[in-house]
Design a protein around this motif. Structure first.
Motif, short mmCIF file in Angstrom:
data_model
loop_
_atom_site.label_atom_id
_atom_site.label_comp_id
_atom_site.label_asym_id
_atom_site.label_seq_id
_atom_site.Cartn_x
_atom_site.Cartn_y
_atom_site.Cartn_z
N UNK A 167 0.84 -1.20 0.00
CA UNK A 167 0.00 0.00 0.00
C UNK A 167 0.87 1.25 0.00
N UNK A 168 0.58 2.18 -0.95
CA UNK A 168 1.24 3.48 -1.02
C UNK A 168 0.17 4.56 -1.24
N UNK A 169 0.61 5.81 -1.37
CA UNK A 169 -0.36 6.91 -1.42
C UNK A 169 -0.07 7.87 -2.57
N UNK A 170 -1.14 8.33 -3.22
CA UNK A 170 -1.04 9.26 -4.34
C UNK A 170 -0.86 10.69 -3.83
N UNK A 171 -0.61 11.60 -4.77
CA UNK A 171 -0.40 13.01 -4.39
C UNK A 171 -1.64 13.65 -3.79
N UNK A 172 -2.82 13.14 -4.15
CA UNK A 172 -4.05 13.69 -3.60
C UNK A 172 -4.64 12.82 -2.50
N UNK A 173 -3.83 11.94 -1.93
CA UNK A 173 -4.22 11.26 -0.70
C UNK A 173 -4.96 9.96 -0.84
N UNK A 174 -5.01 9.36 -2.01
CA UNK A 174 -5.68 8.08 -2.20
C UNK A 174 -4.68 6.95 -1.97
N UNK A 175 -5.09 5.94 -1.22
CA UNK A 175 -4.24 4.78 -1.03
C UNK A 175 -4.43 3.83 -2.20
N UNK A 176 -3.30 3.38 -2.77
CA UNK A 176 -3.32 2.48 -3.92
C UNK A 176 -2.44 1.27 -3.64
N UNK A 177 -2.68 0.21 -4.40
CA UNK A 177 -1.97 -1.05 -4.18
C UNK A 177 -0.92 -1.21 -5.29
N UNK A 178 0.33 -0.99 -4.90
CA UNK A 178 1.46 -1.11 -5.84
C UNK A 178 2.72 -1.32 -5.02
N UNK A 179 3.66 -2.09 -5.55
CA UNK A 179 4.87 -2.41 -4.80
C UNK A 179 5.92 -1.32 -4.87
N UNK A 180 6.33 -0.94 -6.07
CA UNK A 180 7.42 0.03 -6.22
C UNK A 180 6.94 1.43 -5.87
N UNK A 181 7.87 2.28 -5.42
CA UNK A 181 7.47 3.66 -5.18
C UNK A 181 7.50 4.50 -6.45
N UNK A 182 7.86 3.86 -7.57
CA UNK A 182 7.69 4.48 -8.88
C UNK A 182 6.76 3.61 -9.71
N UNK A 234 -11.31 -14.10 0.73
CA UNK A 234 -9.91 -14.32 1.01
C UNK A 234 -9.49 -13.59 2.28
N UNK A 235 -8.22 -13.77 2.63
CA UNK A 235 -7.62 -13.12 3.79
C UNK A 235 -6.43 -12.29 3.32
N UNK A 236 -6.04 -11.29 4.11
CA UNK A 236 -5.10 -10.30 3.60
C UNK A 236 -3.90 -10.10 4.53
N UNK A 237 -2.72 -10.21 3.93
CA UNK A 237 -1.46 -9.82 4.55
C UNK A 237 -1.08 -8.49 3.91
N UNK A 238 -1.33 -7.40 4.62
CA UNK A 238 -1.22 -6.05 4.06
C UNK A 238 0.10 -5.42 4.49
N UNK A 239 0.89 -5.00 3.51
CA UNK A 239 2.15 -4.32 3.82
C UNK A 239 2.02 -2.82 3.61
N UNK A 240 2.35 -2.06 4.63
CA UNK A 240 2.47 -0.61 4.50
C UNK A 240 3.86 -0.35 3.94
N UNK A 241 3.92 0.10 2.69
CA UNK A 241 5.17 0.21 1.95
C UNK A 241 5.79 1.59 2.12
N UNK A 242 7.06 1.60 2.49
CA UNK A 242 7.84 2.85 2.61
C UNK A 242 7.08 3.95 3.36
#
Length: 307
Positions: free
Chosen positions: A86-101, A161-169
């Motif tokens: 989980x990462x965050x966009x410039x306008x504050x939306x949480x999105x599901x993506x691994x890389x910070x780019x 399903x069940x979720x293993x959620x990672x807060x990324x960077x």
């Protein structure tokens, strides 16, 4: 152990066996862009004796990582647990993506050629929603999108399903822990049933895991890394699990983790990553790990449990 263990249907196990016999690796199967045959409906509800198998970013050896397609395929294969980032966009939306780019897993360079280095935090949610997150993997997935966390949670819940959620960077996104918990709550993921059996929150940041534990002491939390044995008691104050890279552990270290009680007074657990081949899966199983996080869950499941 206190997390319900999923079973995998025979069809999924057979695929892993076939790949092993034919000498095909998960990466070669993925490059063919042909997902495995789905398991029968309802698979994944039983109990097995081996480690829990977590589909890393979904069934990401066979479908584009962290997309809804990838978690749907994990469900079809019979896997109850999926992992995401989980990462965050410039306008504050949480999105599901691994890389910070966005460059590796989307067509952002084509759509926004002048926005290098294409960091997630520099794009709005609407801009990211325009990106193709599937074509890089295979043309059959063209048009897949980077999901918002809310859309992802809704799909995981629909799939049962069940979720293993990672807060990324989290250092890039101040306040992301509280925001993630807010979205989880709004999506119905912080009720007693989800908290007890369907959700684990993890991070490479000890401070982030500690904060999640402070904000929601009832949640199961995990630290990603391999602390020295002497340091483990400190982690046990705010984490229930230590989740290390498989190359960094030994049976003795796993026993040291198991010898401690975590934040909820139960024996601490070890879920190791990223294991994609049968030999390594059996090796870490024999070390006593509680879970294996993998891009090729069918291959690993067959290796550690068989039919």
């Amino acid at each position: 152990m206190y997390v319900v263990r999923p079973a995998v249907a025979a069809a999924a196990a057979f695929l892993g066996f076939a790949l092993t016999v034919l000498g095909q690796t998960p990466s070669s199967a993925a490059s063919a862009a042909r997902p495995p045959s789905p398991a029968s409906p309802g698979a994944g509800s039983g109990v097995l004796s081996g480690p829990v198998v977590y589909a890393h970013r979904g069934a990401s050896a066979y479908a584009p990582e962290n997309t809804l397609d990838s978690i749907d395929l994990a469900m079809q294969l019979g896997f109850a647990w999926v992992e995401n980032d989980v990462q965050r966009t410039s306008d504050g939306e949480l999105v599901v993506i691994h890389d910070d780019t966005l460059a590796r897993t989307t067509d952002v360079e084509q759509k926004f050629p002048d926005r290098k280095p294409w960091r997630v935090k520099d794009f709005t949610a609407a801009e990211i929603a325009r990106l193709d997150a599937g074509s890089w993997f295979a043309q059959e997935y063209a048009g897949a999108r980077v999901p918002t966390l809310r859309a992802y949670l809704d799909r995981v819940r629909r799939n049962q399903q069940r979720l293993l959620l990672e807060i990324k960077k989290p250092e890039l996104y101040p306040g992301i822990e509280a925001q993630t918990l807010k979205v989880l709550g709004e999506a119905g993921w912080l009720d007693e049933r989800h908290v007890a059996q369907r959700l684990v929150v993890q991070s490479f940041s000890a401070d982030s895991v500690r904060l999640v534990h402070q904000l929601r002491p009832d949640l199961v939390t995990a630290f990603l890394g391999t602390p020295k044995a002497a340091e483990l008691p400190e982690y046990a104050r705010f984490a229930d699990r230590i989740n290390p890279w498989h190359t960094t552990i030994s049976a003795e270290w796993v026993r040291a983790v198991h010898g401690l009680r975590g934040a909820h007074g139960r024996a601490m657990e070890v879920d190791t990553w990223i294991v994609d081949d049968p030999a390594t899966a059996r090796k870490v199983r024999d070390m006593g790990v509680d879970g294996i996080i993998t891009n090729a869950p069918d291959v690993v499941q067959q290796a550690v449990d068989g039919f």
